[in-house]
Design an enzyme around this catalytic site. Structure first.
Site, short mmCIF file in Angstrom:
data_model
loop_
_atom_site.label_atom_id
_atom_site.label_comp_id
_atom_site.label_asym_id
_atom_site.label_seq_id
_atom_site.Cartn_x
_atom_site.Cartn_y
_atom_site.Cartn_z
N GLU A 237 0.76 -1.24 0.00
CA GLU A 237 0.00 0.00 0.00
C GLU A 237 0.80 1.30 0.00
O GLU A 237 0.82 2.05 0.98
CB GLU A 237 -1.00 -0.01 1.18
CG GLU A 237 -1.98 -1.17 1.08
CD GLU A 237 -3.10 -1.12 2.12
OE1 GLU A 237 -3.01 -0.33 3.08
OE2 GLU A 237 -4.07 -1.88 1.95
N GLU A 344 -6.08 -7.91 -0.74
CA GLU A 344 -6.76 -7.76 0.54
C GLU A 344 -8.21 -7.44 0.24
O GLU A 344 -8.49 -6.59 -0.60
CB GLU A 344 -6.19 -6.58 1.36
CG GLU A 344 -4.78 -6.76 1.86
CD GLU A 344 -4.32 -5.58 2.73
OE1 GLU A 344 -5.17 -4.76 3.12
OE2 GLU A 344 -3.12 -5.50 3.00
C1 NAG Z 1 -6.99 -2.59 6.50
C2 NAG Z 1 -6.25 -3.85 6.60
O1 NAG Z 1 -6.46 -4.54 7.55
N1 NAG Z 1 -5.38 -4.14 5.61
C3 NAG Z 1 -3.99 -4.22 5.80
C4 NAG Z 1 -3.07 -5.31 5.60
O2 NAG Z 1 -2.00 -5.03 6.58
C5 NAG Z 1 -2.14 -4.19 7.76
C6 NAG Z 1 -2.32 -4.86 9.04
O3 NAG Z 1 -1.22 -4.81 9.82
C7 NAG Z 1 -3.18 -3.17 7.64
O4 NAG Z 1 -2.81 -2.02 8.31
C8 NAG Z 1 -3.30 -3.00 6.16
O5 NAG Z 1 -3.92 -1.85 5.78
#
Ligand code: NAG
Ligand code: NAG
Ligand code: NAG
Ligand code: NAG
Length: 410
Positions: A237, A344
């Site tokens: 991200e 995700e």
């Molecule tokens: C929002 C979410 O849970 N997606 C994610 C995958 O990894 C981390 C968790 O540690 C989130 O902060 C990410 O955005």
């Protein structure tokens, strides 16, 4: 950050002989370097050696191996028996990743789960294993693989892996433990996605050093170059950064991975704006220019179904929002001849979200010419009562969605 439950040791303590599948060597390793009868210590990489069955025909170590649907699927990930997979790992033979599965006729190659823990405790760097961070538990992987899930994305933090900077020496202990998790997954026949969960940042600053990033990726990929079931995810991200930096950093990662001799594996690239599928065509179209000598780039997009798409609410916008939010991205992949994966996704445990989730998965399936799969967010031992927890046996989302999701397994 969450309740400290179900901490499971991944590598054996210092005992006379390593037990089946235990770590038995690697930089900094002080435990047993020989294995119990029937097992041999085999080097995976500089940081990790493991006790593997001495012969390829050794009986499978756990029940998950026999419960995978060997007779019905054309997918190597599910037809290969565990003992064979273990032997493959032992001889470090890289083979081409499996073709699309067909067990449920989805046309998808992958369905799986993010497995959190290694990236937890971000306020505590490096932090302590078992207190600030943890790796996925073997029993969770066993359970999910037996149900047909065949891909697991395993987050880690670059600041823990490479504590002195992108071009610095890796932490032997962190990499060894991470490798143990990855090898457990791939030995079980599933794919493991290496996910630097860094949002395009290192120590809080946006990364823009392409040469340094290329070196980081070359170092990491070298440790996994022989494992064809590993997938490299350039970074989690990217957001709020220059679009050309996102392009160049992805390209640097690809080049570093291939320079490591890791040529058989897929590479997942991510985009800006949290790699959202719903904003992909307004933000990330320049990423179509990425190139790979092996032509194995997969565009990883994320999609949550709450109002702001952040994945922080259990309320979905509508029962059709899942299909709607991926439709532009689907068209983009098709127009550009690219492959994609929803890396995700999640929704709350309620009927409106369930309809939306099913609608999205049906769209992936209907467009499996470009979509290769999806991964639920998220599993991991420390999620507690998190609204999207996919941790067996009683995670909120696992309880509600397992029966739905596994119907989309390859
Ligand atoms: C929002 C979410 O849970 N997606 C994610 C995958 O990894 C981390 C968790 O540690 C989130 O902060 C990410 O955005
Ligand atoms: C690695 O795992 C072992 C337990 O198996 C633990 O004692 C150690 O602290 C871990 N180290 C890191 C850096 O994760
Ligand atoms: C690159 O990142 C460094 C450190 O965050 C920053 O100081 C510098 O301005 C950035 N350079 C560019 C061209 O963005
Ligand atoms: C197909 O879906 C069912 C559940 O509906 C699941 O149990 C199974 O593992 C899936 N995969 C295959 C290859 O049958």
């Amino acid at each position: 950050m969450r309740s400290l439950l179900l901490i499971s040791a991944l590598a054996g303590p210092a005992i006379a002989q390593g037990s089946a599948w235990a770590q038995c060597g690697g930089v900094g390793w002080t435990g047993a370097t020989t294995c119990v009868s029937g097992y041999t210590c085999v080097k995976s990489n500089e940081y990790y050696s493991q006790c593997l069955p001495s012969t390829a025909t050794t009986t499978a170590a756990s029940t998950l191996k026999t419960s995978t649907k060997a007779s019905t699927s054309t997918n190597a990930a599910t037809t290969t028996t565990a003992s064979t997979v273990k032997a493959t790992t032992a001889t470090a033979t890289a083979t081409a990743p499996a073709a699309s599965g067909s067990g449920n006729g989805t046309g998808l190659t992958w369905l799986g789960v993010n497995e959190s823990g290694g990236e937890f405790g971000q306020g505590s760097i490096p932090g302590a294993y078992g207190t600030d961070f943890i790796f996925p538990s073997d029993s969770t992987i066993d359970t999910l693989v037996a149900e047909g899930y065949n891909i697991f994305r395993v987050p880690f933090l670059m600041e823990r892996m490479a504590p002195s900077g992108l071009t610095g020496t890796f932490s032997a202990a962190y990499l060894a433990n991470y490798t143990a998790s990855i090898e457990y997954i791939t030995s079980a026949g599933a794919y493991a996605v290496l996910d630097p969960h860094n949002f395009g940042r290192y120590n809080g600053a946006i990364m823009n050093d392409t040469a340094g990033f290329q070196t980081f990726w070359k170092t990491l990929a070298t440790a996994f170059a022989d494992n064809a079931k590993v997938i490299f995810d350039t970074n989690n991200e990217y957001h709020d950064e220059d679009q050309t930096v996102v392009l160049n950093m992805n390209q640097a990662a690809i080049d570093g991975i291939r320079a490591a001799g890791a040529t058989s594996q897929y590479i997942f690239v991510e985009g800006n704006s949290y790699s959202g599928a719903w904003t992909w065509t307004t933000v990330n179209t320049n990423l179509a220019a990425l190139t790979d000598t092996e032509d194995k780039i997969v565009y990883e997009m994320h999609q949550y179904l709450d109002s702001d798409g952040s994945g922080t609410s259990d309320v979905c916008v509508s029962s059709t929002i899942g299909a709607e939010r991926i439709s532009d991205a689907t068209a983009w992949l098709q127009a550009n001849g690219k492959k994609g994966i929803i890396g995700e996704f999640a929704g709350g445990a309620n009927t409106q979200c369930k309809s939306a989730i099913v609608g999205m998965l049906d769209q992936l399936k209907a467009n499996s010419d470009v979509w290769m799969g999806a991964m639920w967010w998220g599993g991991g031992p420390w999620w507690g009562d998190y609204i999207y927890s996919f941790e067996p046996p009683s995670g909120v989302a696992y309880s509600y969605y397992d029966s739905v999701l596994k119907g989309y397994a390859p």
